[in-house]
Design a protein around this motif. Sequence first.
Motif, PDB file in Angstrom:
ATOM      1  N   GLN A   1       0.828  -1.203   0.000  1.00 39.53           N
ATOM      2  CA  GLN A   1       0.000   0.000   0.000  1.00 39.53           C
ATOM      3  C   GLN A   1       0.865   1.257   0.000  1.00 39.53           C
ATOM      4  O   GLN A   1       0.574   2.236  -0.697  1.00 39.53           O
ATOM      5  CB  GLN A   1      -0.916  -0.008   1.229  1.00 39.53           C
ATOM      6  CG  GLN A   1      -1.979  -1.086   1.210  1.00 39.53           C
ATOM      7  CD  GLN A   1      -2.781  -1.119   2.501  1.00 39.53           C
ATOM      8  OE1 GLN A   1      -2.413  -0.492   3.502  1.00 39.53           O
ATOM      9  NE2 GLN A   1      -3.876  -1.860   2.495  1.00 39.53           N
ATOM     10  N   PHE A   2       1.947   1.217   0.760  1.00 42.35           N
ATOM     11  CA  PHE A   2       2.865   2.351   0.830  1.00 42.35           C
ATOM     12  C   PHE A   2       3.515   2.598  -0.529  1.00 42.35           C
ATOM     13  O   PHE A   2       3.726   3.745  -0.941  1.00 42.35           O
ATOM     14  CB  PHE A   2       3.915   2.071   1.899  1.00 42.35           C
ATOM     15  CG  PHE A   2       4.866   3.214   2.164  1.00 42.35           C
ATOM     16  CD1 PHE A   2       4.407   4.522   2.245  1.00 42.35           C
ATOM     17  CD2 PHE A   2       6.227   2.990   2.332  1.00 42.35           C
ATOM     18  CE1 PHE A   2       5.283   5.578   2.493  1.00 42.35           C
ATOM     19  CE2 PHE A   2       7.100   4.025   2.586  1.00 42.35           C
ATOM     20  CZ  PHE A   2       6.626   5.321   2.656  1.00 42.35           C
ATOM     21  N   SER A   3       3.838   1.510  -1.264  1.00 43.22           N
ATOM     22  CA  SER A   3       4.434   1.649  -2.592  1.00 43.22           C
ATOM     23  C   SER A   3       3.502   2.404  -3.533  1.00 43.22           C
ATOM     24  O   SER A   3       3.931   3.296  -4.275  1.00 43.22           O
ATOM     25  CB  SER A   3       4.739   0.264  -3.178  1.00 43.22           C
ATOM     26  OG  SER A   3       5.726  -0.406  -2.427  1.00 43.22           O
ATOM     27  N   ILE A   4       2.229   2.055  -3.508  1.00 52.77           N
ATOM     28  CA  ILE A   4       1.257   2.732  -4.353  1.00 52.77           C
ATOM     29  C   ILE A   4       1.162   4.205  -3.970  1.00 52.77           C
ATOM     30  O   ILE A   4       1.097   5.100  -4.827  1.00 52.77           O
ATOM     31  CB  ILE A   4      -0.129   2.070  -4.236  1.00 52.77           C
ATOM     32  CG1 ILE A   4      -0.113   0.694  -4.901  1.00 52.77           C
ATOM     33  CG2 ILE A   4      -1.208   2.943  -4.868  1.00 52.77           C
ATOM     34  CD1 ILE A   4       0.006   0.727  -6.409  1.00 52.77           C
ATOM     35  N   ALA A   5       1.154   4.478  -2.664  1.00 53.32           N
ATOM     36  CA  ALA A   5       1.074   5.860  -2.197  1.00 53.32           C
ATOM     37  C   ALA A   5       2.292   6.660  -2.642  1.00 53.32           C
ATOM     38  O   ALA A   5       2.167   7.831  -3.047  1.00 53.32           O
ATOM     39  CB  ALA A   5       0.941   5.901  -0.673  1.00 53.32           C
ATOM     40  N   LEU A   6       3.484   6.039  -2.590  1.00 56.95           N
ATOM     41  CA  LEU A   6       4.695   6.731  -3.044  1.00 56.95           C
ATOM     42  C   LEU A   6       4.629   7.014  -4.544  1.00 56.95           C
ATOM     43  O   LEU A   6       5.094   8.062  -5.007  1.00 56.95           O
ATOM     44  CB  LEU A   6       5.933   5.886  -2.741  1.00 56.95           C
ATOM     45  CG  LEU A   6       6.360   5.779  -1.278  1.00 56.95           C
ATOM     46  CD1 LEU A   6       7.629   4.942  -1.164  1.00 56.95           C
ATOM     47  CD2 LEU A   6       6.590   7.151  -0.663  1.00 56.95           C
ATOM     48  N   ALA A   7       4.059   6.085  -5.302  1.00 57.11           N
ATOM     49  CA  ALA A   7       3.901   6.318  -6.738  1.00 57.11           C
ATOM     50  C   ALA A   7       3.015   7.525  -6.987  1.00 57.11           C
ATOM     51  O   ALA A   7       3.279   8.339  -7.874  1.00 57.11           O
ATOM     52  CB  ALA A   7       3.312   5.075  -7.408  1.00 57.11           C
ATOM     53  N   LEU A   8       1.962   7.671  -6.179  1.00 55.64           N
ATOM     54  CA  LEU A   8       1.071   8.830  -6.311  1.00 55.64           C
ATOM     55  C   LEU A   8       1.803  10.121  -5.968  1.00 55.64           C
ATOM     56  O   LEU A   8       1.613  11.150  -6.625  1.00 55.64           O
ATOM     57  CB  LEU A   8      -0.148   8.659  -5.410  1.00 55.64           C
ATOM     58  CG  LEU A   8      -1.159   7.593  -5.830  1.00 55.64           C
ATOM     59  CD1 LEU A   8      -2.242   7.449  -4.759  1.00 55.64           C
ATOM     60  CD2 LEU A   8      -1.795   7.939  -7.158  1.00 55.64           C
ATOM     61  N   VAL A   9       2.647  10.073  -4.942  1.00 59.08           N
ATOM     62  CA  VAL A   9       3.443  11.257  -4.577  1.00 59.08           C
ATOM     63  C   VAL A   9       4.304  11.677  -5.770  1.00 59.08           C
ATOM     64  O   VAL A   9       4.373  12.856  -6.122  1.00 59.08           O
ATOM     65  CB  VAL A   9       4.331  10.971  -3.352  1.00 59.08           C
ATOM     66  CG1 VAL A   9       5.294  12.138  -3.104  1.00 59.08           C
ATOM     67  CG2 VAL A   9       3.480  10.754  -2.105  1.00 59.08           C
ATOM     68  N   GLY A  10       4.960  10.702  -6.390  1.00 62.46           N
ATOM     69  CA  GLY A  10       5.807  11.009  -7.536  1.00 62.46           C
ATOM     70  C   GLY A  10       5.028  11.580  -8.703  1.00 62.46           C
ATOM     71  O   GLY A  10       5.488  12.498  -9.383  1.00 62.46           O
ATOM     72  N   MET A  11       3.828  11.044  -8.940  1.00 64.02           N
ATOM     73  CA  MET A  11       3.006  11.543 -10.051  1.00 64.02           C
ATOM     74  C   MET A  11       2.629  13.007  -9.848  1.00 64.02           C
ATOM     75  O   MET A  11       2.712  13.814 -10.782  1.00 64.02           O
ATOM     76  CB  MET A  11       1.737  10.702 -10.180  1.00 64.02           C
ATOM     77  CG  MET A  11       1.954   9.286 -10.644  1.00 64.02           C
ATOM     78  SD  MET A  11       0.398   8.354 -10.632  1.00 64.02           S
ATOM     79  CE  MET A  11       1.006   6.693 -10.361  1.00 64.02           C
ATOM     80  N   VAL A  12       2.211  13.349  -8.639  1.00 61.10           N
ATOM     81  CA  VAL A  12       1.823  14.735  -8.369  1.00 61.10           C
ATOM     82  C   VAL A  12       3.037  15.653  -8.467  1.00 61.10           C
ATOM     83  O   VAL A  12       2.956  16.764  -9.003  1.00 61.10           O
ATOM     84  CB  VAL A  12       1.163  14.857  -6.978  1.00 61.10           C
ATOM     85  CG1 VAL A  12       0.837  16.308  -6.664  1.00 61.10           C
ATOM     86  CG2 VAL A  12      -0.113  14.012  -6.914  1.00 61.10           C
ATOM     87  N   GLU A  13       4.179  15.175  -7.963  1.00 63.83           N
ATOM     88  CA  GLU A  13       5.409  15.974  -8.050  1.00 63.83           C
ATOM     89  C   GLU A  13       5.797  16.200  -9.508  1.00 63.83           C
ATOM     90  O   GLU A  13       6.218  17.289  -9.902  1.00 63.83           O
ATOM     91  CB  GLU A  13       6.539  15.252  -7.319  1.00 63.83           C
ATOM     92  CG  GLU A  13       7.829  16.046  -7.231  1.00 63.83           C
ATOM     93  CD  GLU A  13       7.783  17.174  -6.223  1.00 63.83           C
ATOM     94  OE1 GLU A  13       8.576  18.118  -6.377  1.00 63.83           O
ATOM     95  OE2 GLU A  13       6.958  17.127  -5.298  1.00 63.83           O
ATOM     96  N   ALA A  14       5.643  15.160 -10.332  1.00 63.14           N
ATOM     97  CA  ALA A  14       5.961  15.278 -11.749  1.00 63.14           C
ATOM     98  C   ALA A  14       5.037  16.282 -12.434  1.00 63.14           C
ATOM     99  O   ALA A  14       5.474  17.079 -13.272  1.00 63.14           O
ATOM    100  CB  ALA A  14       5.851  13.915 -12.434  1.00 63.14           C
TER     101      ALA A  14
END
Length: 315
Positions: free
Chosen positions: A145-158
């Motif tokens: 679950q944390f991995s998915i959340a980190l992916a979302l963080v990266g998407m918003v940052e991008a």
Amino acid sequence: MTYEQLSQHVADIQQSALVFALRSQEVTYDEKTKTYHDYISDIQVDPPTRETTGQFEVVAELFEPFYRMPDPAELRVLRGWVASAAAKLNHDGAEISVDSGFVGSNPQLGKMDAIASLISDWDGFAAMEFHENFLGHWPHVTANQFSIALALVGMVEAEAALWEQARLDVCDIAHAAQTAMDAVGDCRAEDVQFTLNVFSSIFSLSTLVVPQAEMALTLVGEVAAVAGATPVGDKKEGKFTGQSPEEIIDEIRASLDELTRRINASEDKVRESADYALGILATHQDKFTSPRPALADGTRANIKDDNDGFGRPIG
């Protein structure tokens, strides 16, 4: 020049094109008084006709879609919210660096690790089921679950990096176009250069693995924020070489088309990351949710042992 000044800058480009066109009619423009004058007699004359001014309105039309680009500041606020949610899923106890900031951890969630030792002497069928189906999967489920959340963080940052750079690039185009337009007719004028950096501000990173997670996700983010990040595309150098307002307007159109293409290509990279994460969620739902323990719904009336009847209500 700031992005907020873009519309005024575009109006200035349009006015510069008009002023040059009026020279062929021996009409000059007084910037201070905003009036038009005969070139020879300096007598004030009527403003140019609609036919004359209308031919340069295309400049504003070309830039108009770029006035409504997303605000990077708002996206960075969203990034903070997503990072906060991700932190609640991080039970490993250590902060993780993602792009331009850190994602914290949740000490309360980490206390689940102590449960195993507290119930180590439990025995029986229910205890075995709890260990095998719930407690044993807990670290992996939360890490996934944390991995998915980190992916979302990266998407918003991008996304924030993309639109921040897009604003800079469109302003760079406008500034270069203004310089080129002002130099039309000057035999000593040199080519005016500009740079498009949108595509090179996004990177693709596929090596981030959260401890105890059962899969690695492709992470996109801001290239400037991560050491060793690889841009998905190169920056592009451009220049204005036109010798007339019409030629420069054509170059403006081509430059904005290229900027649009690069924005779309960057968005595709973010979309690919999102689609990949969604695909994993759809095909591996069991990796992201824990089975609900049967005892969680137990009461004094329904907890019983099928072998010896222990737990059956009296009577």
